[in-house]
Design an enzyme around this catalytic site. Structure first.
Site, mmCIF file in Angstrom:
data_model
loop_
_atom_site.group_PDB
_atom_site.id
_atom_site.type_symbol
_atom_site.label_atom_id
_atom_site.label_comp_id
_atom_site.label_asym_id
_atom_site.label_seq_id
_atom_site.Cartn_x
_atom_site.Cartn_y
_atom_site.Cartn_z
ATOM 1 N N ASN A 171 7.687 -5.062 -14.734
ATOM 2 C CA ASN A 171 8.553 -3.965 -14.330
ATOM 3 C C ASN A 171 9.173 -3.301 -15.561
ATOM 4 O OD1 ASN A 171 10.591 -2.350 -12.807
ATOM 5 N ND2 ASN A 171 9.721 -3.458 -11.080
ATOM 6 N N TRP A 172 10.460 -2.944 -15.506
ATOM 7 C CA TRP A 172 11.074 -2.164 -16.595
ATOM 8 C C TRP A 172 11.391 -3.008 -17.828
ATOM 9 C CZ3 TRP A 172 15.686 -4.084 -18.180
ATOM 10 C CH2 TRP A 172 16.377 -4.904 -17.279
ATOM 11 N N ASN A 205 5.690 6.115 -8.605
ATOM 12 C CA ASN A 205 4.934 5.966 -7.368
ATOM 13 C C ASN A 205 5.021 7.194 -6.466
ATOM 14 O OD1 ASN A 205 7.743 4.483 -7.184
ATOM 15 N ND2 ASN A 205 7.348 5.348 -5.167
ATOM 16 N N THR A 262 8.420 10.087 -9.899
ATOM 17 C CA THR A 262 9.608 10.180 -10.749
ATOM 18 C C THR A 262 9.367 9.492 -12.097
ATOM 19 O OG1 THR A 262 10.475 8.279 -9.557
ATOM 20 C CG2 THR A 262 11.304 10.441 -8.910
ATOM 21 N N LYS A 302 3.057 -1.588 -13.175
ATOM 22 C CA LYS A 302 3.268 -2.568 -12.099
ATOM 23 C C LYS A 302 1.966 -3.153 -11.568
ATOM 24 C CE LYS A 302 7.542 -0.982 -9.829
ATOM 25 N NZ LYS A 302 8.004 -0.396 -8.546
ATOM 26 N N ASP A 308 3.565 1.486 -4.336
ATOM 27 C CA ASP A 308 4.693 1.586 -5.274
ATOM 28 C C ASP A 308 4.299 1.089 -6.666
ATOM 29 O OD1 ASP A 308 7.243 2.044 -6.286
ATOM 30 O OD2 ASP A 308 8.071 0.145 -5.527
HETATM 31 CA CA CA Z 1 9.372 2.801 -6.893
#
Ligand code: CA
Length: 722
Positions: A427-428, A283, A263, A355, A328
């Site tokens: 992360n984001w 992921n 995604t 990540k 992930d």
């Molecule tokens: Ca994820």
């Protein structure tokens, strides 16, 4: 049109803007926002026109009124209370004196950027049942503006265009199959009349893609799937068709029945120099590659940075950060574009800290790897003694561009404790690049997780479908304390030319905020414990700080109105770390509504008071459950409940089960677990959990409540002794 011609046209338009705005740049630029204006964002630095301010998404502002020698005089200009108490992740957009910001559940607010007065509020009225398909809280990272419209991606998969003046809906379109567990939390991007949007859901079993919609009408222009469907099935009839057969060669088994994943839930960057869209792909779905693609393979385009033709969506190039992802390790993290001189050569680069813990510099004309270096110290790649954390890879081979993997980390035959964790080394939380210092400022964290193959995996539609088993949080306080101690957070200043760290600042814990760099020589960053700090961009020396009532994780922005510079950032309770890990955190974040905080030199506003709602826990019920039943309940809790209710049944973004009245009433408990509570978005688990299993979970939660109650009693006895 060649790149040169395109650039010439932009330059011409920019000149026109400059000419008509020489007198008062802030008042004469009012009007529709277009691609030329965003491409020339440096001509109007008082605005913050797009997610990362410019198309390059550097999050660097040329504003320099606030600088290293006066930043200590920053004070509060205004605050605005958002309507929801969940995570606050949005980067505000500021256009000609108006701030557009979002909160959880995809609400959009238009505020006077100088005073905070609300102009309008749009609530897309998301059915709260969608909360159970959002892996990482019901957050939203912001809007995009184009023409006279504001665009927001809504949690339930809608893309909505609003009138920028009134907030009225101009059009809305559904971008996903709403019967599947797709969600949208990311900010759209817009260029040349097209709105770009992706989605999330790869923990539940979906197939990722990015779409382009016409800004004017909401009509779908193109779509690019990031992972193949069934190669024997029909073509999708979309832009990715010509590259999917090649991608499918890197997969084995029947992944399409499980979704596949990939995604595109955050980074979507428009590169105006090459008219290309550079996307970050997520992921695998399920996480566990042994289940998803049993005989291995790279599984393109999982965990990749992919460039597409912005007009057509046709594939241009890719670089895969984690081939055959099984941890992930998304590569959805923010992507920053820049021109750097490396080894005496001008390089047009795309930079990312995904990540997986490495910092990548790619040539964005070809996708070629320029450098990949670890942001954190590497740990042994052989776990001695067994059970100790290890790094998934010991480096990236500069010749092949491939990671040098540790096979043990793949947990195909035995449990492995791996760094980084699924929360990522980064992360984001947006990173910023300052052309002034040449440094990238990245919120980095050190966390590990245990991984075990789930031999009993079967796809449960709409549920958590990772194909992995993770141990419940240990009850032993000493073990919890050790985990807390080893969970660390830093702001790392990275030199992308020398491919090495310049300096780092250690924070109190992991999961800290996005960064902003300014021409005033400052880096701004928030922290999990609610601090908002200004650091010297050259040295990391702290120059100023304030404390907010909740975690300050979003990307800060700066802008000016009537010649006065402001700095803005959101705070809020929630986001994925708080959902799953707050019991491990050195900090207990406060459960309060989100807020917008805006500062200026000499600001003297008083922040409104904060109501806190952690009430004492009452004595839990007696239980005669066996240790086996409690252990079974713990395993089921991790699988079905943890992502919303938090590790060890407390500290999540929704109801703290340790305080639930239903804990005292087995039949009410069973009714809630099996039947659900639709009014609050609690799904029913009939078909997944039997009455007996619901009772085991109650036994486990009761034990967690007893532990909290005992800790509370001990604390109050200590209080009396003092
Ligand atoms: Ca994820």
């Amino acid at each position: 049109m060649s790149h040169h011609v395109a650039r010439w046209v932009f330059a011409f338009l920019a000149l026109g803007l400059t000419a008509c705005s020489a007198e008062d740049p802030e008042s004469t630029l009012v009007g529709a926002l277009n691609t030329a204006r965003i491409a020339s964002a440096d001509k109007e630095p008082h605005n913050w026109l797009t997610h990362g301010r410019t198309y390059s998404e550097q999050r660097y502002s040329p504003l320099a009124q606030i600088k290293t020698d006066n930043v200590r005089k920053l004070g509060l200009a205004w605050t605005y209370e958002l309507r929801t108490p969940r995570g606050a992740s949005a980067t505000p957009i500021v256009l000609d004196g108006v701030m557009y910001v979002t909160s959880s559940w995809s609400l959009v607010y238009a505020l006077d950027a100088a005073t905070g007065a609300q102009k309008w509020l749009y609530d897309p009225k998301v059915d709260r049942a969608n909360g159970s398909k959002a892996c990482c809280d019901v957050v939203n990272r912001g809007v995009a503006i184009y023409g006279n419209k504001v665009f927001v991606g809504v949690l339930d998969g809608r893309l909505v265009a609003l009138d920028a003046k009134t907030g009225a809906v101009v059009w809305e379109t559904v971008t996903v199959d709403q019967s599947l567990p797709y969600t949208i939390t990311g900010a759209p991007r817009v260029a040349n009349g097209l709105v770009y949007i992706g989605n999330g859901g790869a923990e539940y079993g979906v197939r990722g893609y990015v779409s382009a919609y016409e800004a004017e009408t909401g009509k779908l222009r193109w779509r690019f799937y990031t992972v193949p469907g069934n190669p024997a099935g029909r073509r999708d009839g979309v832009a990715s068709d010509n590259v999917m057969p090649k991608a499918a060669e890197t997969w084995t088994g029947e992944w399409w029945k499980l979704g596949g994943g990939g995604t595109v839930w955050d980074a979507i960057v428009y590169d105006d120099e090459f008219d290309q869209l550079i996307i970050g792909v997520g992921n695998g779905s399920p996480w566990n590659q042994k289940i998803r693609s049993p005989k291995g393979g790279d599984n393109l385009f999982l965990s990749s940075v992919v460039a597409l033709d912005a007009k057509t969506g046709v594939y241009k190039w890719h670089y895969q950060t984690t081939p055959g992802d099984t941890w992930d390790y998304t590569a959805t993290q923010p992507i920053v574009l820049a021109d750097l001189t490396i080894g005496g050569q001008q390089r047009k680069v795309a930079m990312q800290a995904p990540k997986n813990g490495f910092f990548y510099v790619l040539d964005r004309t070809t996708g070629e790897l320029i450098s990949a270096r670890p942001l954190l110290p590497l740990y042994p790649t052989r776990s001695t003694p067994p059970g100790m954390p290890l790094s998934w890879a010991s480096g990236v081979d500069p010749k092949t561009g491939r990671p040098i993997e540790n096979p043990e980390a793949r947990y195909r035959t035995a449990t492995a404790v791996v760094r980084p964790s699924p929360l990522g080394a980064h992360n984001w939380h947006p990173m910023a690049f300052s052309p002034q210092t040449g440094l990238v400022y990245i919120p980095v964290q050190e966390l590990a997780l245990d991984w075990t193959n789930d031999p009993t995996f079967t796809l449960r539609p709409g549920r958590w479908n990772t194909g992995t088993v993770h141990a419940p949080l240990p009850d032993d306080p000493a073990v919890r304390a050790a985990i807390k101690k080893s969970s660390k957070g830093y702001l790392v200043a990275w030199d992308p030319v020398k491919a090495r760290e310049a300096w780092r600042v250690e924070h109190k814990g992991p999961w800290n905020g996005g960064t902003l760099a300014t021409a005033g020589g400052i880096v701004f960053e928030g922290t999990l414990d609610g601090r908002f700090v200004a650091l010297d961009a050259h040295t990391g020396r702290e120059l100023w700080s304030v404390v907010h009532p909740a975690s300050t994780l979003a990307g800060p922005v700066t802008y000016s109105v009537n010649g006065e510079q402001y700095v803005a950032v959101l705070s809020g309770y929630g986001s994925v770390y708080v959902l799953v890990s707050s019991l491990l955190s050195p900090i207990q974040p406060a459960r309060v509504n989100g807020r917008v905080h805006v500062y200026k030199i000499g600001g003297a506003a008083t922040p409104p008071p904060v109501a806190r709602d952690f009430s004492p826990i009452s004595a839990p019920p007696e239980t005669n459950a066996s240790p086996q039943d409690i252990a079974r309940g713990a395993a089921l809790y991790v699988r079905f409940c943890l992502m919303c209710h938090g590790a060890a049944a407390g500290g999540g973004a929704v109801a703290d089960l340790r305080r639930s009245a239903k804990l005292h009433d087995a039949s009410a408990w069973r009714q809630a677990v099996v039947g659900g509570i639709t009014t609050v978005g609690m799904p029913g688990f009939a078909g997944d959990l039997s009455d007996e299993e619901a009772e085991w979970i109650r036994a486990y939660v009761t034990r967690q409540a007893a532990a909290l109650y005992a800790a509370q009693q001990a604390e109050s006895r200590r209080g009396k002794d003092r």
